[in-house]
Design an enzyme around this catalytic site. Structure first.
Site, short mmCIF file in Angstrom:
data_model
loop_
_atom_site.label_atom_id
_atom_site.label_comp_id
_atom_site.label_asym_id
_atom_site.label_seq_id
_atom_site.Cartn_x
_atom_site.Cartn_y
_atom_site.Cartn_z
N GLU A 24 4.89 -14.84 -12.64
CA GLU A 24 4.46 -13.53 -12.13
C GLU A 24 3.74 -12.69 -13.17
O GLU A 24 2.73 -12.06 -12.87
CB GLU A 24 5.69 -12.71 -11.72
CG GLU A 24 6.18 -12.92 -10.34
CD GLU A 24 7.37 -12.02 -10.08
OE1 GLU A 24 7.27 -11.21 -9.16
OE2 GLU A 24 8.39 -12.12 -10.79
N TRP A 41 -3.47 -2.49 -1.20
CA TRP A 41 -3.24 -3.87 -1.64
C TRP A 41 -3.88 -4.72 -0.56
O TRP A 41 -3.39 -4.78 0.56
CB TRP A 41 -1.74 -4.13 -1.76
CG TRP A 41 -1.40 -5.48 -2.29
CD1 TRP A 41 -1.42 -5.86 -3.60
CD2 TRP A 41 -0.95 -6.61 -1.55
NE1 TRP A 41 -1.02 -7.17 -3.70
CE2 TRP A 41 -0.72 -7.66 -2.46
CE3 TRP A 41 -0.72 -6.86 -0.19
CZ2 TRP A 41 -0.29 -8.91 -2.08
CZ3 TRP A 41 -0.28 -8.11 0.19
CH2 TRP A 41 -0.07 -9.12 -0.76
N ARG A 99 3.37 0.11 -6.16
CA ARG A 99 3.54 -0.67 -4.93
C ARG A 99 2.31 -1.49 -4.57
O ARG A 99 2.42 -2.49 -3.87
CB ARG A 99 3.82 0.29 -3.76
CG ARG A 99 5.13 1.00 -3.87
CD ARG A 99 5.27 1.92 -2.68
NE ARG A 99 5.31 1.16 -1.46
CZ ARG A 99 6.37 1.05 -0.69
NH1 ARG A 99 7.48 1.63 -1.02
NH2 ARG A 99 6.31 0.35 0.42
N ASN A 101 -0.81 1.65 6.26
CA ASN A 101 -0.06 0.56 5.62
C ASN A 101 0.33 -0.43 6.72
O ASN A 101 0.72 -0.02 7.80
CB ASN A 101 1.25 1.07 5.00
CG ASN A 101 1.01 1.86 3.73
OD1 ASN A 101 -0.13 2.01 3.30
ND2 ASN A 101 2.07 2.38 3.16
N GLY A 102 0.29 -1.73 6.40
CA GLY A 102 0.71 -2.72 7.40
C GLY A 102 -0.48 -3.56 7.84
O GLY A 102 -1.54 -3.56 7.21
N LYS A 121 9.69 -15.40 -12.88
CA LYS A 121 9.34 -14.27 -13.76
C LYS A 121 8.15 -14.64 -14.64
O LYS A 121 7.23 -13.86 -14.80
CB LYS A 121 10.51 -13.89 -14.67
CG LYS A 121 11.68 -13.19 -14.05
CD LYS A 121 11.46 -11.77 -13.61
CE LYS A 121 10.98 -11.74 -12.19
NZ LYS A 121 11.95 -11.61 -11.16
N LYS A 145 4.97 -4.42 -5.22
CA LYS A 145 6.41 -4.21 -5.03
C LYS A 145 6.62 -4.03 -3.54
O LYS A 145 5.79 -3.49 -2.88
CB LYS A 145 6.77 -2.92 -5.79
CG LYS A 145 8.24 -2.70 -6.03
CD LYS A 145 8.66 -3.46 -7.24
CE LYS A 145 10.15 -3.39 -7.43
NZ LYS A 145 10.64 -4.54 -8.22
N CYS A 192 0.83 -1.20 0.00
CA CYS A 192 0.00 0.00 0.00
C CYS A 192 0.86 1.25 0.00
O CYS A 192 2.03 1.22 0.38
CB CYS A 192 -0.88 0.02 1.24
SG CYS A 192 -1.75 -1.49 1.55
N GLU A 224 14.54 -18.52 -11.03
CA GLU A 224 14.22 -17.11 -11.25
C GLU A 224 13.46 -16.95 -12.57
O GLU A 224 12.50 -16.18 -12.65
CB GLU A 224 15.51 -16.29 -11.21
CG GLU A 224 15.39 -14.81 -11.52
CD GLU A 224 14.42 -14.06 -10.61
OE1 GLU A 224 13.98 -14.59 -9.58
OE2 GLU A 224 14.09 -12.91 -10.98
N HIS A 248 13.34 -38.21 -11.69
CA HIS A 248 12.82 -38.66 -10.38
C HIS A 248 11.37 -38.24 -10.18
O HIS A 248 10.88 -38.24 -9.06
CB HIS A 248 13.70 -38.11 -9.26
CG HIS A 248 15.10 -38.63 -9.34
ND1 HIS A 248 15.42 -39.95 -9.11
CD2 HIS A 248 16.26 -38.02 -9.66
CE1 HIS A 248 16.71 -40.13 -9.27
NE2 HIS A 248 17.25 -38.98 -9.62
C1 F6R Z 1 9.85 -11.05 -7.88
C2 F6R Z 1 9.98 -10.08 -6.81
C3 F6R Z 1 9.81 -10.56 -5.41
C4 F6R Z 1 10.84 -9.88 -4.51
C5 F6R Z 1 10.57 -10.25 -3.05
C6 F6R Z 1 11.63 -9.66 -2.12
O1 F6R Z 1 10.01 -10.46 -9.14
O2 F6R Z 1 10.18 -8.92 -7.04
O3 F6R Z 1 9.91 -11.95 -5.34
O4 F6R Z 1 12.11 -10.27 -4.90
O5 F6R Z 1 9.31 -9.78 -2.67
O6 F6R Z 1 11.66 -8.28 -2.23
P1 F6R Z 1 12.92 -7.45 -1.75
O7 F6R Z 1 14.06 -7.82 -2.65
O8 F6R Z 1 12.52 -6.01 -1.89
O9 F6R Z 1 13.20 -7.84 -0.33
#
Ligand code: F6R
Length: 610
Positions: free
Chosen positions: A490, A75, A27, A99-100, A487, A605, A2, A483, A506
């Site tokens: 996501e 969010w 965010r 927020n939180g 991606k 984010k 948020c 990774e 396996h």
């Molecule tokens: C994936 C992504 C998330 C962050 C995770 C940790 O693309 O962005 O998996 O990597 O939420 O976030 P940070 O690095 O900000 O601690």
């Protein structure tokens, strides 16, 4: 997650709040709202589910005008994303954004209901609004009432509150969720991230854990966690504005992918001498502390966790240091046995991820030698609370899917590996000089990988109609495969799983058929021949293969096998290079599927809640 924006000024502040919300939208973005104290001293609000543009459109039809206000992008954590649950929440004369997560909200809700308060939302935030109104009955000063209110809250919060009866101020409280005050001339602002306020000021004051702030047009007063009046430093901030612009690119994610040669270059700047890594890059005490390190414990989440997994291969292979890697949400609740002289390393783009921060705070009680944060945000909580820091220089990352943050984290972790090996004398002959040279060439190699953009775009067509994908890698390429899978899921919402290629037989091989493309990264190393056999196992079951292979690996296109030739690179640096085509692949698949690349559904984010 948020976002919060607040303003107290002499002019109408609605447009400022709205612009702030747009800048914070990356965010968290399932609903948005704004509340202002109008010129006839009544609180009015507008809330809308969906993007900030929905709120913008509603405000264009029914403008709100006032000089004091708060706004929020939500969010959802408690309650569905709908207008009723969107912030600000009202109670009596006050409006609150939050927020939180308030962990004791259920108990508080029952107490407040018994006192006659009526709840109109399913959120934990509404509890704060009613509790504050209740406190105001005994103590009509908003700041004093807020101090009493937060004493009863358990959990994490960044709060902004206004009161129709005290139109001269905005009050705020921080515990576990960041807040920053923006300082103007005859006007002041508040936000959960300074990016929201870049259009109105470049001077900021960061609240610390437990701080309460009273923000008026011409003054700011802050009290710390003990209730003592304190001054917080004013910081002039000049970086980051450019990140809010997509430039020539269609999405932030594509822009950020293409920034990687430049930001990797920046991450290396000032950290390499002729043939060595400068250990002091980790802080003045680093040489002395690193000499004592016998183990490394890495803790992180998501993409940052994958960077930690790559680092484990490097630390053990190059520096001979045992390394454990764990996701923060598990580590923080586990009874951990700490080996003597273990360096505790956190990795985070934002430096505000709730689980990673909590793990760091727990680690302080557990007897680690020292803590090191590898982080992209210098003013973050993680950096402030760690003994040592290495800042990645990725610049602001707006796309929710992390790209340039990951590759710069990998660079930081390789610098850490070489520094520990150097100080402890455990690196092989000439290894450091060779890798320093390779690191210097890395931005050019990344540029070459990016030049394959249109080849990868074509390959993406194979995936657009599929529902499942498998990613394979061996050794340090296994976390790269993880990774790549993260991606893809996501941003394109295609189910993707990663396996170490040797595990295929396996179990997961049972899934392979011509509807399940298999993506593989194949640098030219001692595992190549084994990997080739694994790929034969896939082909024999009709699985279609996409292989990103070293140009010297001798792999070529064949029926059902699409090989993309990658520039040759030193094996140690290959996880960084091979990440690039996987990022491009998920990007182009998402574009073909028409998903919201920069703001994928359900995600945010910087995950500042547990
Ligand atoms: C994936 C992504 C998330 C962050 C995770 C940790 O693309 O962005 O998996 O990597 O939420 O976030 P940070 O690095 O900000 O601690």
């Amino acid at each position: 997650m948020c976002g919060i924006v607040g303003a107290v000024a002499e002019r109408n502040i609605t447009a400022i709040l709205l612009e702030g919300l747009k800048r914070l939208e990356y965010r968290g973005y399932d609903s948005a709202g704004v509340a202002v104290l109008t010129n006839d001293a009544t609180l009015e609000r507008m809330r809308r589910p969906g993007k900030v543009s929905e709120l913008d459109a509603a405000l264009a039809e029914h403008p709100l005008v006032g000089r004091l206000g708060i706004a929020h992008t939500r969010w959802a954590t408690h309650g569905a994303p709908c207008e009723r649950n969107a912030h600000p929440h009202f109670s009596g004369d006050i409006a609150v954004v939050h927020n939180g997560i308030i962990e004791n909200h259920e108990a508080l809700r029952e107490q407040l209901k018994a006192l006659g308060y009526v709840f109109t939302s399913d959120t934990d935030t509404e509890v704060i609004a009613h509790l504050l109104t209740h406190k105001l009955k005994d103590q009509p000063d908003l700041t004093v009432a807020l101090k009493a209110t937060v004493k009863e809250l358990h959990g994490a919060y960044g709060l902004a509150v206004i009161n129709a009866r005290q139109p001269d101020r905005l009050v705020a409280a921080r515990s576990g969720s960041p807040l920053v005050i923006g300082l103007g001339l005859g006007e002041n602002f508040l936000a959960s991230d300074q990016l929201a306020l870049r259009q109105v000021t470049d001077r900021f004051m960061y609240l610390e854990e437990g701080d309460i702030a009273e923000i008026r047009r011409d003054s700011v007063q802050i009290w710390d966690i003990t209730g003592k009046a304190v001054e917080r430093q004013t910081v002039q901030y000049s970086d980051g504005a450019e990140a809010a612009d997509k430039g020539e690119f269609r999405h932030y994610m594509l822009k950020e992918i293409h920034e990687q040669p430049a930001v990797v270059q920046r991450t290396l700047e000032g950290r390499l001498s002729d043939q060595q890594v400068l250990v002091q890059a980790f802080g003045p005490q680093a040489p002395e502390l690193f000499a004592k390190v016998r183990n490394v414990q890495i803790v992180a989440c998501g993409t940052s966790y994958h960077a930690g997994m790559v680092a484990r291969y490097w630390l053990e292979e190059l520096a001979g240091i045992p390394c454990q890697v764990e996701v923060a949400s598990e580590f923080r609740y586990r009874k951990v046995v700490v080996q003597p002289d273990t360096l505790f390393v956190t990795i985070s783009q934002s430096g505000e991820t709730a689980d990673t921060l909590a793990a760091l705070r727990n680690a302080k009680e557990l007897g680690f030698l020292a803590s090191l944060a590898i982080c992209n945000v210098g003013i973050s909580s993680l950096v402030r609370e760690s003994d040592l820091t290495l800042l990645t220089q990725a610049g602001r990352e707006i796309g929710v899917a992390s790209t340039k943050a990951f590759t710069t984290q990998l660079v930081g972790l390789l610098l850490l590996t070489l520094s520990l090996g150097q100080v402890r004398g455990t690196l092989g002959q000439g290894v450091e000089a060779t890798l320093v040279e390779e690191l210097r060439r890395l931005p050019t190699r990344l540029g070459e990988a990016l030049a394959m953009d249109s080849t990868v775009e074509k390959i993406a067509e194979l995936f657009a109609e599929k529902n499942h994908t498998l990613f394979l890698g061996r050794g340090a390429q296994f976390p790269v495969a993880m990774e790549g899978a993260l991606k893809l899921k996501e941003i394109s919402y295609i189910h993707a799983e990663a396996y170490p290629a040797g595990e295929l037989k396996h179990g997961p091989l049972a899934l392979v058929d011509n509807d399940m493309p298999v993506v593989t990264v194949a640098p030219n190393n001692e595992l190549l021949e084994k990997l080739k056999s694994n790929l034969q196992e896939v082909r024999a079951r009709g699985g279609e293969l996409v292989v990103f292979a070293d140009e010297k690996a001798g792999m070529t296109n064949g029926e059902g096998t699409h090989v993309v030739q990658m520039p040759h690179i030193h094996d140690i640096l290959s996880p960084i290079l091979y990440t690039i085509p996987l990022q491009l692949l998920s990007y182009y698949v998402a574009v073909l599927k028409g998903t919201d690349v920069d703001q994928p559904r359900n995600l945010a984010k910087s995950v500042t809640v547990e």
